[in-house]
Design an enzyme around this catalytic site. Sequence first.
Site, PDB file in Angstrom:
ATOM      1  N   HIS A 138       0.837  -1.204   0.000  1.00 42.07           N
ATOM      2  CA  HIS A 138       0.000   0.000   0.000  1.00 42.07           C
ATOM      3  C   HIS A 138       0.869   1.249   0.000  1.00 42.07           C
ATOM      4  O   HIS A 138       0.608   2.206  -0.727  1.00 42.07           O
ATOM      5  CB  HIS A 138      -0.904   0.015   1.240  1.00 42.07           C
ATOM      6  CG  HIS A 138      -2.161  -0.780   1.084  1.00 42.07           C
ATOM      7  ND1 HIS A 138      -2.194  -2.000   0.468  1.00 42.07           N
ATOM      8  CD2 HIS A 138      -3.446  -0.516   1.472  1.00 42.07           C
ATOM      9  CE1 HIS A 138      -3.434  -2.468   0.484  1.00 42.07           C
ATOM     10  NE2 HIS A 138      -4.212  -1.579   1.074  1.00 42.07           N
ATOM     11  N   HIS A 154       0.854  -2.543   9.301  1.00 44.15           N
ATOM     12  CA  HIS A 154       2.295  -2.689   9.107  1.00 44.15           C
ATOM     13  C   HIS A 154       3.121  -2.120  10.270  1.00 44.15           C
ATOM     14  O   HIS A 154       2.716  -1.174  10.945  1.00 44.15           O
ATOM     15  CB  HIS A 154       2.754  -2.006   7.810  1.00 44.15           C
ATOM     16  CG  HIS A 154       2.248  -2.693   6.578  1.00 44.15           C
ATOM     17  ND1 HIS A 154       2.692  -3.925   6.171  1.00 44.15           N
ATOM     18  CD2 HIS A 154       1.314  -2.309   5.669  1.00 44.15           C
ATOM     19  CE1 HIS A 154       2.067  -4.265   5.059  1.00 44.15           C
ATOM     20  NE2 HIS A 154       1.216  -3.321   4.738  1.00 44.15           N
TER      21      HIS A 154
END
Length: 252
Positions: free
Chosen positions: A156, A214
């Site tokens: 992303h 993340h």
Amino acid sequence: MLPDAIRPHVETIVQRIKPHQKVAVCFYIGTVVVSFLYSILARAPVSYFSYKRNLFNVLFVKLGWFWTSIVFWFYLSQQPQQKQMQGLARYAFVTLYWYLLTQWLLGPSFIDRVFVATGGHCTHVETQLSIQSVYHQAACRAAGGKWGGGHDVSGHCVLLIHASLFLWEEIAFSFYSLPAVKRLSGLRRRAFQAVGALMVLWWWMLVMTSVYFHGHFELISGCFFGVLGWAILYLGVFPQLPSVGLPSLVLE
């Protein structure tokens, strides 16, 4: 200290960096850093965006390059013909970088290869046994497995930064002349607004990615590879290819 053989090349590239480029790179890296620190220090609360299945993630970010392409083609269609050909060439290079990193690189994508090379593997959810010969994250999920154990570069982060820097370069004239933006009219104005709107959405989703998903190493590598494509192409390759060139900093 840089080796004497490469120092002149590095200095030349550094000299090429323009104000709008410095601002953009610092802005996106700063966005990731500040958002991640907020998630740790303020313990970000659960929200709609903390769920991976939120509509913005599923309908937009998961199809990020599709929307980037659609908006850019609309914007490019409103430019002079010569600029259209150069813009398409830049788009082809930028798309190739995205494709190799996130989709395919003689098999698994670059990101999947990094994951496997750092110990990642596919494990069956029920049996917890390793599924052999699966080196794609998508193939692992299709086989009912869980992708884990390696360094997961934030795809992303790569996509959102890479796409945003690409779009920012294409409308860089707006950084230097607000009156030029005000002179836009008709479809050309709508196309510029579409680029701006998508960039705002991509920025917001970058914030959400950094806050809710993340770890710091994954975000750092995502930032690195997100910026790397822009640096290679806009600071290295495009200035050396007159037929491609860089977007004009003056509205034409």
